[in-house]
Design an enzyme around this catalytic site. Structure first.
Site, mmCIF file in Angstrom:
data_model
loop_
_atom_site.group_PDB
_atom_site.id
_atom_site.type_symbol
_atom_site.label_atom_id
_atom_site.label_comp_id
_atom_site.label_asym_id
_atom_site.label_seq_id
_atom_site.Cartn_x
_atom_site.Cartn_y
_atom_site.Cartn_z
ATOM 1 N N GLU A 18 -0.837 1.107 5.353
ATOM 2 C CA GLU A 18 -0.752 2.043 6.235
ATOM 3 C C GLU A 18 -2.038 1.874 7.194
ATOM 4 O O GLU A 18 -3.108 1.805 6.582
ATOM 5 C CB GLU A 18 -0.122 3.311 6.094
ATOM 6 N N LYS A 54 7.071 6.752 11.769
ATOM 7 C CA LYS A 54 6.820 7.796 10.647
ATOM 8 C C LYS A 54 7.517 9.108 11.141
ATOM 9 O O LYS A 54 7.473 9.591 12.068
ATOM 10 C CB LYS A 54 5.384 7.914 10.325
ATOM 11 N N CYS A 83 4.471 5.895 4.137
ATOM 12 C CA CYS A 83 3.978 7.017 3.214
ATOM 13 C C CYS A 83 4.358 7.940 3.138
ATOM 14 O O CYS A 83 5.214 8.043 2.010
ATOM 15 C CB CYS A 83 2.340 7.093 3.914
#
Length: 296
Positions: free
Chosen positions: A43, A115, A152
């Site tokens: 990331e 995300k 993540c």
């Protein structure tokens, strides 16, 4: 038998964007030479993990999607590999995302994922920088298969993994930046990392698909001095559809590795363990609620 030779790039990073990019491109080229068909980076691999502080100067690290693809697309095409990359996306004035980019083996943009779950914890002040994603949980079709790419903090949410699998994702992929507070005792560090590995292995088991999780590694100081920084714990890994560990990288050093992942095995596992068949979709409507209060 359908397999994907998957390369992972676990790296230290510096504050020099061009240097980070050069080392990433070199790693991709080397993994492709070893036979990788798919390469996954961690990331926000352009820079240090800037979210340790809330500083408007850090918005200068953001880049456009087109500029980013111009950097990594030619490398994908030259090496004939599919890439899963990550950027701090400047979408429009005042609108920024933490975005995963999937580049196909011809260098074209196959798709993006923004995300969805954005943390806001000491040392991980991502809500200051990132607007939550608006593209939903949709896998991306590539020349190596349909990839369910998440990022993540998304890895802690079984709903995200399930929706990707239900949409036909053949792999779940998590570019990641996660680590310890150096002040935590060793037993707490172990609990945190074990939980991180366990929850992602559980997504593999529950959905009958392999999981690829690629983390950064190394200590990064907190520029504000308010915390003791973050010691990113590496431990990038690939798990099969029963949660079996196919490869795990070290916690404290860089690691480039090619791992062969079978997609045929996923179908076999789903036949043995038919979790998707036995889901009681008629009884799950309350999952879309924030909280259930049965006290009244």
């Amino acid at each position: 038998m359908k397999t994907i030779k998957t390369g992972i790039v676990q790296r230290f990073f510096s504050d020099n964007v061009e240097s980070n990019r050069a080392r990433n491109l070199s790693a991709i080229t080397n993994l492709a030479a070893e036979g990788a068909q798919l390469v996954v980076l961690s990331e926000l691999h352009d820079s240090l993990y800037f979210c340790q502080t809330e500083d408007v100067e850090n918005f200068n690290l953001a880049t456009s999607l087109d500029e980013f693809v111009d950097v990594y697309g030619p490398c994908a095409a030259e090496n004939g590999v599919v890439l899963v990359c990550s950027l701090f996306e400047r979408r429009a004035p005042g609108l920024y995302h933490n975005t995963a980019v999937i580049i196909d083996s011809d260098g074209s943009l196959a798709g993006t994922y923004r995300k969805m779950h954005i943390p806001d914890d000491p040392g991980f002040y991502e809500k200051f920088y990132f607007t939550p994603g608006d593209l939903g949980f949709n896998p991306v079709d590539t020349s190596v298969g349909r990839l369910g790419v998440l990022v993540c903090w998304d890895q802690w949410y079984p709903e995200a993994a399930r929706l990707m699998a239900m949409a036909g994702a053949e792999l779940l992929i998590y570019p990641t930046a996660i680590g310890w507070n150096p002040d935590d005792p060793d037993d707490e560090k172990d609990r945190q990392r074990d939980a991180w590995v366990t929850i992602q292995r559980s997504h593999a088991v529950a959905n009958g698909v392999p999981v690829i999780s690629v983390n950064r590694v190394g200590f990064e100081d907190d520029p504000s001095g308010h915390t003791s920084g973050i010691d990113f714990w590496g431990t990038s890994f690939v798990a099969g559809p029963q949660g079996e560990i196919l490869f795990m990288a070290p916690e404290d050093s860089a690691c480039d590795q090619v791992i062969e992942v079978s997609l045929d095995r996923s179908e076999n596992v789903r036949q043995w363990w038919p979790f998707l068949r036995d889901r009681r979709i008629d009884a799950y409507e309350n999952l879309t609620k924030r909280f259930l209060d049965y006290s009244h």
